[in-house]
Write an enzyme that holds these catalytic residues in place. Structure first.
Site, PDB file in Angstrom:
ATOM      1  N   LYS A 183       0.852  -1.187   0.000  1.00 51.14           N
ATOM      2  CA  LYS A 183       0.000   0.000   0.000  1.00 51.14           C
ATOM      3  C   LYS A 183       0.892   1.242   0.000  1.00 51.14           C
ATOM      4  CE  LYS A 183      -2.050   2.720   2.898  1.00 51.14           C
ATOM      5  NZ  LYS A 183      -1.956   3.951   2.058  1.00 51.14           N
ATOM      6  N   GLY A 236       7.228   4.939   7.826  1.00 51.36           N
ATOM      7  CA  GLY A 236       6.359   6.095   8.007  1.00 51.36           C
ATOM      8  C   GLY A 236       6.588   6.699   9.384  1.00 51.36           C
ATOM      9  N   SER A 237       5.574   7.354   9.888  1.00 48.02           N
ATOM     10  CA  SER A 237       5.742   8.094  11.132  1.00 48.02           C
ATOM     11  C   SER A 237       5.736   7.157  12.348  1.00 48.02           C
ATOM     12  CB  SER A 237       4.619   9.122  11.270  1.00 48.02           C
ATOM     13  OG  SER A 237       3.381   8.449  11.371  1.00 48.02           O
ATOM     14  N   THR A 238       6.312   7.641  13.415  1.00 44.39           N
ATOM     15  CA  THR A 238       6.394   6.851  14.648  1.00 44.39           C
ATOM     16  C   THR A 238       4.999   6.552  15.185  1.00 44.39           C
ATOM     17  OG1 THR A 238       8.579   7.672  15.176  1.00 44.39           O
ATOM     18  CG2 THR A 238       7.246   6.937  17.035  1.00 44.39           C
ATOM     19  N   THR A 240       2.136   6.200  13.498  1.00 42.30           N
ATOM     20  CA  THR A 240       1.496   5.141  12.718  1.00 42.30           C
ATOM     21  C   THR A 240       2.181   3.802  12.990  1.00 42.30           C
ATOM     22  OG1 THR A 240       0.993   6.756  11.000  1.00 42.30           O
ATOM     23  CG2 THR A 240       0.785   4.458  10.393  1.00 42.30           C
ATOM     24  N   GLU A 259      10.263   1.259  10.106  1.00 42.49           N
ATOM     25  CA  GLU A 259      11.245   2.335   9.876  1.00 42.49           C
ATOM     26  C   GLU A 259      10.526   3.651  10.107  1.00 42.49           C
ATOM     27  OE1 GLU A 259      14.298   1.798   9.413  1.00 42.49           O
ATOM     28  OE2 GLU A 259      14.292  -0.324   8.905  1.00 42.49           O
ATOM     29  N   CYS A 294      13.663  10.875   6.288  1.00 44.73           N
ATOM     30  CA  CYS A 294      13.604  10.365   7.664  1.00 44.73           C
ATOM     31  C   CYS A 294      14.878  10.685   8.415  1.00 44.73           C
ATOM     32  CB  CYS A 294      13.340   8.869   7.666  1.00 44.73           C
ATOM     33  SG  CYS A 294      14.553   7.946   6.715  1.00 44.73           S
ATOM     34  N   GLU A 393      10.195  16.136  15.247  1.00 45.45           N
ATOM     35  CA  GLU A 393      10.518  15.986  13.831  1.00 45.45           C
ATOM     36  C   GLU A 393       9.677  17.003  13.037  1.00 45.45           C
ATOM     37  OE1 GLU A 393       9.054  12.505  11.649  1.00 45.45           O
ATOM     38  OE2 GLU A 393      11.066  12.232  10.857  1.00 45.45           O
TER      39      GLU A 393
HETATM   40  P1  NAD Z   1       2.504   8.162   7.759  1.00 45.54           P
HETATM   41  O1  NAD Z   1       2.810   7.358   8.972  1.00 45.54           O
HETATM   42  O2  NAD Z   1       1.494   9.229   7.850  1.00 45.54           O
HETATM   43  O3  NAD Z   1       2.040   7.227   6.560  1.00 45.54           O
HETATM   44  C1  NAD Z   1       2.848   6.172   6.070  1.00 45.54           C
HETATM   45  C2  NAD Z   1       1.958   5.125   5.422  1.00 45.54           C
HETATM   46  O4  NAD Z   1       1.159   4.513   6.437  1.00 45.54           O
HETATM   47  C3  NAD Z   1       0.981   5.656   4.375  1.00 45.54           C
HETATM   48  O5  NAD Z   1       0.910   4.721   3.307  1.00 45.54           O
HETATM   49  C4  NAD Z   1      -0.331   5.713   5.143  1.00 45.54           C
HETATM   50  O6  NAD Z   1      -1.461   5.594   4.311  1.00 45.54           O
HETATM   51  C5  NAD Z   1      -0.208   4.492   6.035  1.00 45.54           C
HETATM   52  N1  NAD Z   1      -1.020   4.508   7.265  1.00 45.54           N
HETATM   53  C6  NAD Z   1      -1.437   5.583   7.978  1.00 45.54           C
HETATM   54  N2  NAD Z   1      -2.149   5.167   9.058  1.00 45.54           N
HETATM   55  C7  NAD Z   1      -2.166   3.804   9.027  1.00 45.54           C
HETATM   56  C8  NAD Z   1      -2.716   2.799   9.874  1.00 45.54           C
HETATM   57  N3  NAD Z   1      -3.392   3.104  10.987  1.00 45.54           N
HETATM   58  N4  NAD Z   1      -2.530   1.504   9.540  1.00 45.54           N
HETATM   59  C9  NAD Z   1      -1.827   1.164   8.445  1.00 45.54           C
HETATM   60  N5  NAD Z   1      -1.294   2.075   7.603  1.00 45.54           N
HETATM   61  C10 NAD Z   1      -1.453   3.385   7.896  1.00 45.54           C
HETATM   62  O7  NAD Z   1       3.926   8.735   7.265  1.00 45.54           O
HETATM   63  P2  NAD Z   1       4.219   9.714   6.047  1.00 45.54           P
HETATM   64  O8  NAD Z   1       3.747  11.088   6.424  1.00 45.54           O
HETATM   65  O9  NAD Z   1       3.756   9.101   4.776  1.00 45.54           O
HETATM   66  O10 NAD Z   1       5.821   9.698   6.004  1.00 45.54           O
HETATM   67  C11 NAD Z   1       6.598  10.572   6.768  1.00 45.54           C
HETATM   68  C12 NAD Z   1       7.157   9.849   7.983  1.00 45.54           C
HETATM   69  O11 NAD Z   1       7.864   8.687   7.541  1.00 45.54           O
HETATM   70  C13 NAD Z   1       8.171  10.669   8.740  1.00 45.54           C
HETATM   71  O12 NAD Z   1       7.933  10.542  10.123  1.00 45.54           O
HETATM   72  C14 NAD Z   1       9.502  10.015   8.367  1.00 45.54           C
HETATM   73  O13 NAD Z   1      10.517  10.189   9.313  1.00 45.54           O
HETATM   74  C15 NAD Z   1       9.121   8.602   8.193  1.00 45.54           C
HETATM   75  N6  NAD Z   1      10.084   7.905   7.332  1.00 45.54           N
HETATM   76  C16 NAD Z   1      10.959   7.019   7.908  1.00 45.54           C
HETATM   77  C17 NAD Z   1      11.907   6.371   7.117  1.00 45.54           C
HETATM   78  C18 NAD Z   1      12.901   5.398   7.725  1.00 45.54           C
HETATM   79  O14 NAD Z   1      13.574   4.683   6.982  1.00 45.54           O
HETATM   80  N7  NAD Z   1      13.021   5.346   9.038  1.00 45.54           N
HETATM   81  C19 NAD Z   1      11.962   6.622   5.748  1.00 45.54           C
HETATM   82  C20 NAD Z   1      11.052   7.534   5.188  1.00 45.54           C
HETATM   83  C21 NAD Z   1      10.106   8.163   6.005  1.00 45.54           C
END
Ligand code: NAD
Length: 492
Positions: A183, A236-238, A240, A259, A294, A393
């Protein structure tokens, strides 16, 4: 590729299930271009039924499609073909990636696409390298572990590097013989579909690599909770990540790779040989992708004696970046992904200055030739260690500057109470560098550079709330396997 006409990009939308495009959804939402805010396509959003259809399909393909049963070298050959197709598809894939994301097309063509292809090749090479062990058991028995694919892996990706982040998830999962339901972020949904289409063209059986589109809290949550999902890999975010981990615990103690976010320090000691080089390195670490990375090096910690000299060199570099759309060759500062995200950056910066931070450059929206949300590269000095701008962040081109007087103080400032994704240490003193490496609580520490190289063999992943498990490296491959213990009584 240097530039393209955004209105001439053909968008094929929908989901990709069982080797076919499926254009069905409970509701449709507009997808906007961050570069100018225009709605350029609409996306059907999967509900739980459609997620069920994708996962069941993937499960059946996994059980009967022959992917896991292929001789591993054959699987590797198909994956190499997949990588070649990705690389050869740059004319289609690069605009598709750039148009709706924050990635300038020049960078996508020069880096994201070749890097994605090479990452798939890297994991293709693992397909026959890890099979299990024969154990030194009692000689009356033969004991061994057999490596097996897990089944259906749910991969959930963010918007900041849509292709690359997706490839970090799908490549090791596929190489290990799993099926995948990916997804992508609802903000950057289209390049993943093209990836899945190319996978089928390369010979990956239909149903082994599926893509569903949708809202994270609906489609993402249904995917994670599905009983046929064997593992979840998420970037994604911490916040989520924590919700996903809880959902995995509630629905079958599924293993997770997470991650997550970061607030990474760049520590500069006064003995660095060249402050001009240093300034360019620091700037790259926080302004690339407009800080929407990130492991952005968002906290600059400088030894007091060189702080002014470094700042003097940094501000012109920040000021010279040119905001513009991802489809223009002159763009050197990416748009912010969305208007709410740009507003959030502005609010946090505004609160910092209201609380006494000294604005050294930036601090406002950036002018650009298109109407998207752009933010000026910003430096804030005079910030206490417990300030919101130092702890939270921001996910934008915003750098805080703190000074220190000695190594002990540098180490204290480098630590973050919650995050531990990455850190940079810049010094000519090897002993000091290694003391910092050992002392800093972070999953990656770079010395005299900032950021990863293209060496896939080095894993990446966070400590503390920056995540669990690793992407890349052998570790990510092994995390897509499960190991069966077998014991045979030779006298039985
Ligand atoms: P996000 O957590 O908002 O969304 C990430 C993904 O999760 C999206 O596809 C979203 O639709 C999905 N999602 C949201 N809620 C969900 C749920 N309850 N269940 C399942 N899936 C869900 O993050 P974002 O805004 O897309 O990305 C930015 C964040 O990602 C920043 O915090 C960044 O630091 C982090 N990030 C980390 C790395 C790493 O390697 N550590 C790399 C890139 C980005």
């Amino acid at each position: 590729m240097d530039s393209f006409d955004p209105n001439a990009v053909a968008i094929r939308g929908g989901h990709f299930i069982g080797g076919e495009y499926v254009d069905r959804g409970a509701e449709r939402v507009d997808v906007n271009r961050p570069s100018d805010g225009a709605a350029y396509a609409s996306l059907p959003m999967a509900d739980a039924d459609l997620v069920d259809r994708a996962v069941v399909n993937a499960w059946q393909a996994f059980r009967t499609g022959g992917w896991a049963a292929l001789p591993p070298r054959e699987r590797a050959r198909v994956l190499r073909r997949f990588a070649d197709l990705v690389e050869a598809d740059a004319a289609t894939l690069a605009p598709l990636e750039a148009i709706g994301s924050t990635r300038p097309v020049r960078d996508v063509a020069a880096w994201d696409i070749p890097y994605t292809a090479e990452g798939i090749r890297f994991y293709a090479e693992y397909a026959d390298k890890i099979g299990g062990d024969v154990a030194a058991t009692d000689p009356s028995h033969l004991g061994m572990t057999i490596a097996e694919p897990i089944g259906v892996v749910a991969a959930i990706a963010p918007w900041n590097f849509p292709l690359v982040m997706a490839s970090w998830k799908i490549a090791p999962a596929l190489a290990a013989g799993n099926a995948v339901v990916l997804k992508p972020s609802e903000m950057t949904p289209f390049s993943a579909l093209r990836l899945a289409e190319l996978a089928v063209k390369a010979g990956i059986p239909p149903g082994i690599f599926n893509v569903i589109q949708g809202d994270g809290r609906i489609a993402g949550d249904a995917l994670v909770r599905h009983p046929r999902i064997g593992k979840v890999t998420f970037t994604g975010s911490t916040r989520t990540g924590a919700a996903i981990m809880a959902a995995c615990a509630e629905t079958g103690t599924k293993p997770v790779t997470l991650e997550l976010g970061g607030k990474s320090p760049q520590v500069v000691f006064a003995d660095v040989p060249d402050l001009d080089v240093m300034a360019r390195r620091i700037a790259m670490g926080i302004t690339g992708n407009a800080g929407q990375v990130c492991n952005a090096g968002s906290r600059l910690l400088v030894e007091r004696t060189v702080a002014d000299a470094l700042l003097e060199r940094l501000t012109p570099i920040f000021g010279a970046l040119r905001a513009g759309p991802t489809w223009a060759s002159a763009t050197t500062l990416s748009p912010i992904i969305s208007e709410p995200q740009a507003a959030r950056i502005d609010t946090i910066v505004g609160r910092a200055t209201a609380n006494g931070a000294a604005l050294r450059c930036g601090g406002a929206r950036a002018d650009a030739p298109t109407a998207g949300a752009f933010y000026q590269p910003t430096i804030l000095a005079g910030v206490p260690a417990d300030a919101e701008i130092v702890r939270e962040e921001v996910f934008g081109p915003v750098l805080t500057l703190q000074t220190f007087d000695d190594e002990d103080e540098a180490l204290v400032l480098a630590q973050h109470e919650q995050y531990g994704l990455a850190a940079g240490v810049h010094t000519a003193n090897l002993g000091r560098a290694m003391r910092m490496v050992r002392g800093i609580e972070a999953g990656s520490v770079w010395v005299n550079r900032y950021g990863r190289t293209s060496d896939f063999v080095i894993p990446t992943g966070g400590y503390k709330r920056s995540g669990i498990g690793k992407d890349l490296g052998r570790q990510a491959y092994e995390a897509n396997l499960r190991f069966k213990s077998v014991l045979i009584d030779l006298n039985g």
